[in-house]
Design an enzyme around this catalytic site. Structure first.
Site, PDB file in Angstrom:
ATOM      1  N   ASN A   8       7.967  -1.250   4.048  1.00  0.00           N
ATOM      2  CA  ASN A   8       6.786  -2.115   4.067  1.00  0.00           C
ATOM      3  C   ASN A   8       5.540  -1.459   3.479  1.00  0.00           C
ATOM      4  OD1 ASN A   8       6.517  -0.360   6.204  1.00  0.00           O
ATOM      5  ND2 ASN A   8       5.559  -1.849   7.562  1.00  0.00           N
ATOM      6  N   CYS A   9       5.684  -0.276   2.898  1.00  0.00           N
ATOM      7  CA  CYS A   9       4.565   0.442   2.274  1.00  0.00           C
ATOM      8  C   CYS A   9       4.353  -0.095   0.855  1.00  0.00           C
ATOM      9  CB  CYS A   9       4.892   1.935   2.238  1.00  0.00           C
ATOM     10  SG  CYS A   9       3.768   2.898   1.224  1.00  0.00           S
TER      11      CYS A   9
END
Length: 115
Positions: A8-9
């Site tokens: 999710n970065c």
């Protein structure tokens, strides 16, 4: 080639998108789920320096008190912190043939190093 990061970065997403667009095969290691070893972190620190591997710009680091931040002042303490707080690892880290190659995402550096 192995890409280490968390899915999710945004920086990891940019990196993975670039690799896919350039048809570069890779395996993804999610260190939120799979963890990371002190040995692996030490390898990265040898190549990039512990102060680069430790992401001081992220929320995980910023949530620490100034005192706690000041106490993480060498590689050994940084690695102990990063094992328990994988979100504080600068990401992604790319290894090729078992060797740390790149950290973070820089399109021109990726093009020069990987393409």
């Amino acid at each position: 080639m192995i890409v280490y990061g968390i899915p999710n970065c945004n920086t990891v997403k940019k990196s993975l998108d670039w690799l896919k667009e350039n048809k570069i095969d890779f395996e993804f290691h999610d260190f939120k789920k799979k963890g990371i070893t002190a040995e692996k972190l030490n390898e990265w620190c040898k190549v990039f320096g512990w102060e680069t591997v430790l992401n001081r710009k992220g929320l995980t680091w910023k949530k620490l008190s100034k005192e706690d931040q000041a106490n993480i002042n060498n590689q050994e303490k940084a690695i102990a912190y990063l094992i328990d707080n994988t979100s504080a690892i600068k990401r992604p880290v790319i290894e090729k043939e078992g060797q740390p190659l790149l950290i973070s995402f820089d399109e021109s550096l990726y093009a020069k190093t990987l393409a």
